[in-house]
Design an enzyme around this catalytic site. Sequence first.
Site, PDB file in Angstrom:
ATOM      1  N   PRO A 131       0.951  -1.192   0.332  1.00  0.00           N
ATOM      2  CA  PRO A 131      -0.418   0.026  -0.224  1.00  0.00           C
ATOM      3  C   PRO A 131       0.754   0.881   0.096  1.00  0.00           C
ATOM      4  O   PRO A 131       0.710   2.482   0.037  1.00  0.00           O
ATOM      5  CB  PRO A 131      -0.467  -0.159   0.962  1.00  0.00           C
ATOM      6  N   ASP A 188       2.207  -1.357  -8.374  1.00  0.00           N
ATOM      7  CA  ASP A 188       1.375  -2.540  -8.134  1.00  0.00           C
ATOM      8  C   ASP A 188      -0.446  -2.247  -8.861  1.00  0.00           C
ATOM      9  O   ASP A 188      -0.411  -0.980  -8.519  1.00  0.00           O
ATOM     10  CB  ASP A 188       1.896  -1.985  -6.652  1.00  0.00           C
ATOM     11  N   LYS A 236      13.668 -12.276  -0.069  1.00  0.00           N
ATOM     12  CA  LYS A 236      13.417 -13.588   0.875  1.00  0.00           C
ATOM     13  C   LYS A 236      13.828 -14.584   0.861  1.00  0.00           C
ATOM     14  O   LYS A 236      14.488 -15.348  -0.286  1.00  0.00           O
ATOM     15  CB  LYS A 236      11.641 -13.813   0.441  1.00  0.00           C
TER      16      LYS A 236
END
Length: 367
Positions: free
Chosen positions: A223, A241, A307
């Site tokens: 966001p 996005d 990650k």
Amino acid sequence: MKNLFLFCRAGYEKECAAEIQQRAAEMNVGGFVKTTNNDAYVIYQCFEDDGADTLAKMLPLNSLIFARQMFAASELHSDLPEQDRVGPLVASLLEADVTKCGELRVETPDTNEAKELSAFCRKFTVPLRQGLKKVGVLLDKENGRRPIIHVCFVGPGKAYVGYSLSNNSSPHFMGIPRLRMAADAPSRSSLKLDEAFGAFLTKEEQEMRCRSGLKAVDLGACPGGWTYQLVRRGMMVAAVDNGPMDEKLMETGQVKHYRADGFRFEPPRKNIYWLVCDMVEKPSRVAELMEAWAINGWFKEAIFNLKLPMKSRYKEVRVILDTMGEIFKENEIDYRLQCKHLYHDRDEVTVHLWIFPEKGVSYAEMG
């Protein structure tokens, strides 16, 4: 001193241990690691009496991925007497010829159990500081250019004592920056980019290279946690996005939202300075995306997260970083690469990539 004490995140002792074992071997400083899962620290015990002194001086802390802080340390004081805890610690430093230090830090590893000793550590700092000053181990006034004395309590009455050099040490207590979550930040991930700027760039470098007017792209922006950090530094941001962006961020007028897949987006203009990316995706795929942008010359500096897998985390990161380096060399791209397991990272590491650093900032200015 024979022991190098390294602070790390609890649960990442194996990664920190594997890294220091490899890096020390590259420097011909033989030794072995001692560590326990979830203790949040690693001991590298050198074979030579001055091995830890060599590492504390010659191994750059900022080149280590998983260590937050390190210091050359004594053997463990495993049973400090309640009536005189100061004496044995002072004696260890005198025996190691540690003198004229500029700062004292009495710390614990970053675990809930160890942090229960924090109140004691604060109280104990006062008599210890007095004792160290009395014998000349600590200067009367703090001096940021002199070595730092570290005392790390790993349990009640159990402590390592030693020193780090001010030019090869984290400025933060326990190696942890104290950052405040801004009330208007769209998500807690915002702290990761804030910490990354502080970890990879000095204040002076941030003033030059994170300044108002530069163009930035945030891939996987929704966001807007990372976009927020770029906006508050005055940059104009392309947020990429398919998901919705924070309304307050959009109201700043500094953000243009592209509803697109971050892996397929091509910037309409190529005057981008910062590229940032925090997408939940396989680390090799994110690395390949960064390589493609670098080869195309679409940015100047990048900060991105990788990650981590559940197993072989250090090995995986090392392979990815080494592969990136090989690809840049094949494409004749001059670069600087840093990687750190930040405090606000969890199962991920943060990478800073600077393309053609000798060219400076000017060519990517807002135009």
